[in-house]
Motif scaffolding. Structure first.
Motif, mmCIF file in Angstrom:
data_model
loop_
_atom_site.group_PDB
_atom_site.id
_atom_site.type_symbol
_atom_site.label_atom_id
_atom_site.label_comp_id
_atom_site.label_asym_id
_atom_site.label_seq_id
_atom_site.Cartn_x
_atom_site.Cartn_y
_atom_site.Cartn_z
ATOM 1 N N ASP A 295 27.573 -36.860 -43.092
ATOM 2 C CA ASP A 295 27.874 -38.181 -42.520
ATOM 3 C C ASP A 295 26.746 -38.660 -41.616
ATOM 4 O O ASP A 295 26.337 -39.824 -41.675
ATOM 5 N N VAL A 296 26.243 -37.762 -40.785
ATOM 6 C CA VAL A 296 25.146 -38.114 -39.867
ATOM 7 C C VAL A 296 23.890 -38.459 -40.664
ATOM 8 O O VAL A 296 23.238 -39.475 -40.413
ATOM 9 N N THR A 297 23.551 -37.626 -41.627
ATOM 10 C CA THR A 297 22.355 -37.841 -42.445
ATOM 11 C C THR A 297 22.418 -39.183 -43.174
ATOM 12 O O THR A 297 21.400 -39.881 -43.293
ATOM 13 N N ASN A 298 23.604 -39.565 -43.641
ATOM 14 C CA ASN A 298 23.756 -40.842 -44.339
ATOM 15 C C ASN A 298 23.598 -42.043 -43.409
ATOM 16 O O ASN A 298 23.197 -43.120 -43.849
ATOM 17 N N GLN A 299 23.902 -41.879 -42.126
ATOM 18 C CA GLN A 299 23.821 -42.994 -41.180
ATOM 19 C C GLN A 299 22.445 -43.139 -40.530
ATOM 20 O O GLN A 299 22.116 -44.207 -40.027
ATOM 21 N N ILE A 300 21.644 -42.105 -40.559
ATOM 22 C CA ILE A 300 20.365 -42.114 -39.848
ATOM 23 C C ILE A 300 19.403 -43.205 -40.331
ATOM 24 O O ILE A 300 18.795 -43.883 -39.504
ATOM 25 N N PRO A 301 19.240 -43.435 -41.645
ATOM 26 C CA PRO A 301 18.299 -44.489 -42.052
ATOM 27 C C PRO A 301 18.656 -45.869 -41.494
ATOM 28 O O PRO A 301 17.769 -46.647 -41.145
ATOM 29 N N SER A 302 19.930 -46.162 -41.375
ATOM 30 C CA SER A 302 20.322 -47.477 -40.864
ATOM 31 C C SER A 302 20.171 -47.574 -39.351
ATOM 32 O O SER A 302 20.056 -48.672 -38.810
ATOM 33 N N LEU A 303 20.162 -46.458 -38.646
ATOM 34 C CA LEU A 303 20.042 -46.479 -37.185
ATOM 35 C C LEU A 303 18.727 -47.096 -36.715
ATOM 36 O O LEU A 303 18.698 -47.805 -35.720
ATOM 37 N N ALA A 304 17.656 -46.815 -37.430
ATOM 38 C CA ALA A 304 16.334 -47.301 -37.015
ATOM 39 C C ALA A 304 16.240 -48.826 -37.050
ATOM 40 O O ALA A 304 15.429 -49.415 -36.350
ATOM 41 N N LYS A 305 17.099 -49.462 -37.835
ATOM 42 C CA LYS A 305 17.061 -50.921 -37.977
ATOM 43 C C LYS A 305 17.916 -51.631 -36.930
ATOM 44 O O LYS A 305 17.895 -52.844 -36.836
ATOM 45 N N LEU A 306 18.685 -50.878 -36.166
ATOM 46 C CA LEU A 306 19.639 -51.467 -35.232
ATOM 47 C C LEU A 306 19.034 -51.674 -33.847
ATOM 48 O O LEU A 306 18.001 -51.105 -33.523
ATOM 49 N N ASN A 307 19.728 -52.453 -33.035
ATOM 50 C CA ASN A 307 19.327 -52.551 -31.634
ATOM 51 C C ASN A 307 20.009 -51.425 -30.865
ATOM 52 O O ASN A 307 20.844 -50.694 -31.401
ATOM 53 N N ALA A 308 19.671 -51.281 -29.600
ATOM 54 C CA ALA A 308 20.161 -50.149 -28.802
ATOM 55 C C ALA A 308 21.682 -50.161 -28.655
ATOM 56 O O ALA A 308 22.316 -49.110 -28.654
ATOM 57 N N LYS A 309 22.273 -51.322 -28.537
ATOM 58 C CA LYS A 309 23.730 -51.425 -28.374
ATOM 59 C C LYS A 309 24.452 -50.896 -29.608
ATOM 60 O O LYS A 309 25.401 -50.108 -29.504
ATOM 61 N N GLU A 310 24.021 -51.332 -30.778
ATOM 62 C CA GLU A 310 24.657 -50.899 -32.028
ATOM 63 C C GLU A 310 24.414 -49.412 -32.270
ATOM 64 O O GLU A 310 25.314 -48.686 -32.696
ATOM 65 N N ALA A 311 23.215 -48.952 -31.981
ATOM 66 C CA ALA A 311 22.889 -47.534 -32.164
ATOM 67 C C ALA A 311 23.725 -46.663 -31.226
ATOM 68 O O ALA A 311 24.217 -45.607 -31.625
ATOM 69 N N LEU A 312 23.890 -47.107 -29.990
ATOM 70 C CA LEU A 312 24.689 -46.356 -29.022
ATOM 71 C C LEU A 312 26.116 -46.184 -29.523
ATOM 72 O O LEU A 312 26.680 -45.085 -29.430
ATOM 73 N N ALA A 313 26.701 -47.230 -30.070
ATOM 74 C CA ALA A 313 28.072 -47.145 -30.581
ATOM 75 C C ALA A 313 28.170 -46.124 -31.719
ATOM 76 O O ALA A 313 29.106 -45.317 -31.755
#
Length: 185
Positions: free
Chosen positions: A60-78
């Protein structure tokens, strides 16, 4: 009301007929989802299921990591909070301290540390993300030190890779201020 404060109630419960105890136990368990899952794990699952649970979280974590880099800090924190919460739930169910530390190190090592700043809003989510990351790191490090030394040895290399990543990022000053070591000896 604590059961330990009422010894007469404790005695009365132990004297109940088995069938009645089972009924009461099942009613109590049904009210607590984590307890139900913990009992299912403890009574019906084995070592392979523990590894499956760990692998599911890692996937689950590995699948979400590529999208994290495109987010802002607020969305990534959530999203990162949800990841850490899933590991906390894993621990509540399995009581596997080693697995908890292993999964948190995996998450902290694999998530990006630099996010876009939000132009709108009054909160600095970059700061909140950094504070959450360092706090999670510190708590996980304390749990790591409580593990048996053989288990610590198994995680030492992953910890050192994580610490290298942190001390070569913008979080180096915060990590140093929080007394995070640069290396696990």
């Amino acid at each position: 009301m604590k059961l330990s404060e009422h010894k007469d109630l404790k005695m009365a419960i132990t004297e109940l007929p088995l069938k009645e105890k089972d009924k009461l136990l099942l009613r109590l368990i049904a009210k607590d989802k984590v307890l139900t899952e913990h009992l299912h794990y403890k009574l019906l699952e084995g070592e392979l299921d523990l590894e499956d649970r760990k692998e599911k979280i890692k996937t689950d974590v590995t699948n979400q990591i590529p999208s994290l880099a495109k987010l802002n800090a607020k969305e990534a924190l959530a999203i990162v909070r949800k990841m850490i919460t899933s590991v906390n739930h894993f621990y509540k169910v399995t009581k596997d301290s080693f697995g908890e530390v292993e999964l948190k190190v995996f998450i902290l090592h694999n998530i990006p540390l630099d996010y876009k700043r939000s132009l709108f809003g009054y909160r600095d989510y970059g700061f909140l993300f950094s504070a959450f990351y360092i706090k999670t790191l510190s708590v996980t490090l304390n749990k790591f030190h409580k593990l048996h030394e053989d288990l610590q040895f198994d995680l030492k290399e992953e910890w050192n890779h994580l610490l290298d990543k942190i001390y070569s990022s913008k979080l180096a000053a915060e990590a140093a201020a929080s007394s995070i070591p640069k290396e696990i000896a």
